[in-house]
Motif scaffolding. Structure first.
Motif, PDB file in Angstrom:
ATOM      1  N   GLU A 240       0.997  -1.213   0.032  1.00  0.00           N
ATOM      2  CA  GLU A 240      -0.114  -0.109  -0.030  1.00  0.00           C
ATOM      3  C   GLU A 240       0.874   1.058  -0.132  1.00  0.00           C
ATOM      4  N   GLU A 241       1.996   1.168   0.808  1.00  0.00           N
ATOM      5  CA  GLU A 241       2.816   2.244   0.819  1.00  0.00           C
ATOM      6  C   GLU A 241       3.623   2.500  -0.489  1.00  0.00           C
ATOM      7  N   ILE A 242       4.021   1.543  -1.156  1.00  0.00           N
ATOM      8  CA  ILE A 242       4.455   1.758  -2.420  1.00  0.00           C
ATOM      9  C   ILE A 242       3.376   2.273  -3.302  1.00  0.00           C
ATOM     10  N   SER A 243       2.416   1.605  -3.357  1.00  0.00           N
ATOM     11  CA  SER A 243       1.381   2.159  -4.488  1.00  0.00           C
ATOM     12  C   SER A 243       1.040   3.685  -4.014  1.00  0.00           C
TER      13      SER A 243
ATOM     14  N   PRO B  62       1.671   9.178  -8.147  1.00  0.00           N
ATOM     15  CA  PRO B  62       1.520  10.576  -9.068  1.00  0.00           C
ATOM     16  C   PRO B  62       2.381  10.062 -10.340  1.00  0.00           C
ATOM     17  N   VAL B  63       3.270   9.092 -10.288  1.00  0.00           N
ATOM     18  CA  VAL B  63       3.801   8.366 -11.574  1.00  0.00           C
ATOM     19  C   VAL B  63       2.675   7.890 -12.123  1.00  0.00           C
ATOM     20  N   ASP B  64       1.871   7.090 -11.609  1.00  0.00           N
ATOM     21  CA  ASP B  64       0.664   6.372 -12.370  1.00  0.00           C
ATOM     22  C   ASP B  64      -0.155   7.245 -13.070  1.00  0.00           C
ATOM     23  N   ALA B  65      -0.469   8.549 -12.440  1.00  0.00           N
ATOM     24  CA  ALA B  65      -1.301   9.529 -13.066  1.00  0.00           C
ATOM     25  C   ALA B  65      -0.433  10.333 -14.118  1.00  0.00           C
ATOM     26  N   GLU B  66       0.739  10.356 -14.107  1.00  0.00           N
ATOM     27  CA  GLU B  66       1.637  10.964 -15.083  1.00  0.00           C
ATOM     28  C   GLU B  66       1.675  10.178 -16.199  1.00  0.00           C
TER      29      GLU B  66
ATOM     30  N   ARG C 211      -1.667  10.318 -18.290  1.00  0.00           N
ATOM     31  CA  ARG C 211      -1.914  11.651 -18.884  1.00  0.00           C
ATOM     32  C   ARG C 211      -0.969  11.489 -19.758  1.00  0.00           C
ATOM     33  N   ARG C 212       0.409  11.474 -19.945  1.00  0.00           N
ATOM     34  CA  ARG C 212       1.381  11.807 -21.028  1.00  0.00           C
ATOM     35  C   ARG C 212       1.289  10.512 -22.043  1.00  0.00           C
ATOM     36  N   TYR C 213       0.960   9.496 -21.706  1.00  0.00           N
ATOM     37  CA  TYR C 213       1.163   8.163 -22.528  1.00  0.00           C
ATOM     38  C   TYR C 213      -0.207   7.436 -22.597  1.00  0.00           C
TER      39      TYR C 213
END
Length: 432
Positions: free
Chosen positions: A17-20, A25-29, A32-34
């Motif tokens: 859970e902590e890692i997720s 923010p990376v998942d969202a990026e 959005r970008r790809y």
């Protein structure tokens, strides 16, 4: 049944859970970008017609001129195949499909040109030409004669022509709105972009038009034309084109390589300005990497060698164009420019041959993957995506028929589309 394995873990659930949470923010990026390929049809070419030359019968005229060139210089399948070096088994299928395409849909994408192909004109003349282009495109959509994609190439955002380009775009779009609204398949091309800030300025311009007419935000997209060295490499050594895609804020639909402006910018002599020059290969490779996964598609440029004159010259020009188009397809540049009606026979011949000669192998590999049947190639989800994309592009342009694809694969078009647009996580997992 074998012995049941005992499963044990060492990490508490909180670790995952902590890692997720840290990667949210990376998942969202990434999303959005790809976002991945839009899954829509990509035209195999773009035809540029100067604004003053565009007429109600331009599309049919190009098709008729292309058919006349075939009748004069390669009147049957055998002679056409001999000129291009097509294998015997492809001669008739390619020739018949090329003729059918030229009769049914000679142009897939047309751009009414107000830039280099049109040049500087008195303001009143360009105003009238832009209004006329809007009227003719609206009429074509109403009577069912429009190409799948149509639009304009305005002048660029450089200071000397910026106001003129903005006015032409405004007149054109306003004319479309007055004639019933923006049609499907509308494409705008922004040429000679050198800085990402010019892309941002164009986005603001489109936003202003959308607000003025109460359109949904993001309704207007556009292509970015790569014609200068600065568009590939910035002064700090970074890839400018990657910045341009982000500066478009989701509105960029394509990157179009400008063969001759880019070559001249690098000092390539006129005799060697071509889409297969090493400088061109470098630029398109950078464009391709920058666009990968973003949903922005890359288009090759054109050849300026026209298939006109006696048969020998026409045949030489056809062989050149056919070879350049096949070379581009092998490098995953599925779109290019055509500058003359005489280029249409070899555009479609190259495209149709490319998809037909690989049909059975692609179908067999995708079928084995879909049925988890194995074989002599271990394909993964990413390869299944490529195989289905190959078949879909062949279907879209008319190189293939759904009936023959279904017969070879047992799959429907919906099945192909599902393989072509997998979930992001599927591409990182190996086929089981």
């Amino acid at each position: 049944m074998g012995q049941q394995e005992q499963v044990a873990t060492s990490l508490a659930g909180a670790v995952s859970e902590e890692i997720s949470a840290s990667l949210a923010p990376v998942d969202a990026e990434l999303r959005r970008r790809y976002p991945g390929d839009p899954g829509t049809r990509q035209p195999v070419h773009t035809v540029y017609v100067p604004g003053d030359a565009f007429a109600a019968d331009t599309l049919r005229s190009w098709g008729d001129q292309a058919l006349a060139a075939l009748d004069e210089h390669a009147p049957d399948a055998a002679s056409f195949a001999a000129v291009l070096g097509l294998p015997e088994e492809l001669a008739e299928p390619v020739h018949s499909r090329v003729r059918a395409k030229l009769e049914r849909e000679p142009v897939e994408d047309l751009r009414v040109d107000f830039e280099d192909g049109y040049g500087p004109r008195p303001d009143a003349e360009e105003d009238a030409t832009a209004a006329r282009a809007a009227r003719l495109i609206a009429e074509a959509h109403r009577d069912g004669t429009a190409a799948p994609y149509m639009g304009i190439r305005m002048k660029c955002m450089e200071a000397a022509v910026r106001d003129r380009g903005i006015r032409t775009l405004d007149i054109f779009l306003t004319g479309l709105m007055a004639a019933g609204g923006l049609p499907e398949g509308l494409v705008l091309t922004l040429p000679k972009v050198t800085y990402a800030e010019q892309v941002t300025a164009f986005v603001r311009l489109l936003e202003a038009f959308e607000k003025a007419h109460g359109l949904d935000a993001g309704r207007l997209g556009f292509e970015i034309q790569i014609e200068t060295s600065q568009a590939i490499l910035a002064t700090d050594g970074t890839a400018t084109v990657a910045r341009m895609i982000q500066a478009a804020e989701g509105r960029a639909t394509g990157l179009h390589y400008g063969t001759f402006d880019y070559s001249a910018c690098l000092g390539v002599s006129a005799a060697h300005q071509a889409s297969d020059h090493p400088a061109a290969d470098h630029a398109k490779a950078v464009m391709q990497v920058a666009a990968a996964g973003t949903g922005v598609r890359v288009s090759d440029g054109s050849t300026n060698v026209l298939p006109v004159g006696p048969a020998a010259k026409v045949h030489d020009a056809w062989r050149l164009h056919y070879g350049l188009t096949r070379r581009a397809l092998a490098r995953a540049y599925y779109q290019g420019w055509d500058m003359h009606p005489g280029h249409l026979p070899t555009r479609y011949a190259a495209v149709f041959a490319f998809y037909r000669e690989g049909l059975e192998q692609a179908a067999a590999r995708l079928t084995r993957y879909a049925n988890r049947a194995g074989g002599d190639v271990m394909d993964e989800p990413a390869t299944a995506k490529a195989l289905s994309g190959y078949l879909l592009r062949g279907l879209d342009c008319g190189a293939l028929d759904m009936a023959e694809v279904a017969r070879l694969t047992g799959l429907t078009r919906a099945d192909l589309e599902n393989f072509a647009t997998p979930r992001r996580g599927d591409l990182t997992a190996s086929a089981q």
